[in-house]
Design a protein around this motif. Structure first.
Motif: not given
Length: 148
Positions: A105-113, A44-49, A30-36
Motif C-alpha cells: 500500500f505504501m509503495d503505491e501511495i507514498f510516491p504519489r503523496h 503507516l509512514e512511520l513504520l514504512y520508513h 488525498f488520504f481519504q481518496q486512498n482509503g486512510v
C-alpha cells in the motif's frame, strides 16, 4: 512593544494558520481518496520508513495522544496493514510492524503523496523553501523553549 509589531505578529499567525489549513485539507482529501485518514497514514509512514516501533512510542513520534494510537493500530491491523509483535525480552512491550500488504500500500501511495506535496510546495523556489524551513524551525524551537 510597538503596536505595529504586535499587528505584524498577529498577521504572521493568521497567514501560517491559513497555509497550514490549506495544506492539511488538501492532504487529508488525498488520504481519504486512498482509503486512510491522516493519522492512519502517519502511523503507516512511520513504520514504512523506520521499521517496527514500540506501540508506547508511536504517539510521540507522530504527535498523537497515546489513547488514540490503540484505536488507529486496531483499524490498521484489521485491514491487514500492520501487526502487533510481542517483544521476546520484555512482555510489557508490544511492537507495531508493517505487513507486506501495508508495505505494498505504501509503495503505491507514498510516491504519489510526495509528488502531491511537491506540487503544493512548488509555488516556492528551492531557495524560498530553504528560507521557509530555516525560519519556521527557528520559530518552532524558540516557542518550545518558552514556558508559560
Amino acid at each position: 512593544m510597538a503596536t505595529e509589531d504586535i499587528k505584524q505578529s498577529l498577521k504572521l499567525f493568521i497567514v501560517l494558520s491559513r497555509a497550514h489549513k490549506a495544506i492539511s485539507e488538501t492532504t487529508s482529501q488525498f488520504f481519504q481518496q486512498n482509503g486512510v485518514n491522516p493519522t492512519e497514514f502517519a502511523v503507516l509512514e512511520l513504520l514504512y520508513h523506520k521499521g517496527r516501533q514500540p506501540l508506547q512510542q508511536i504517539g510521540s513520534k507522530i504527535l498523537l495522544a497515546s489513547g488514540s494510537i490503540t484505536y488507529v493500530v486496531d483499524k490498521l491491523e484489521k485491514r491487514g496493514y500492520l501487526s502487533r509483535v510481542s517483544c521476546p525480552n520484555d512482555r510489557r512491550v508490544t511492537y507495531a510492524e508493517i505487513t507486506q500488504a501495508g508495505t505494498q500500500f505504501m509503495d503505491e501511495i507514498f510516491p504519489r503523496h510526495e509528488k502531491h506535496l511537491h506540487e503544493l510546495m512548488n509555488v516556492m523556489t528551492s531557495e524560498e523553501k530553504d528560507t521557509a524551513i530555516e525560519l519556521l524551525k527557528k520559530l518552532g524551537l524558540s516557542i518550545k523553549d518558552l514556558s508559560y
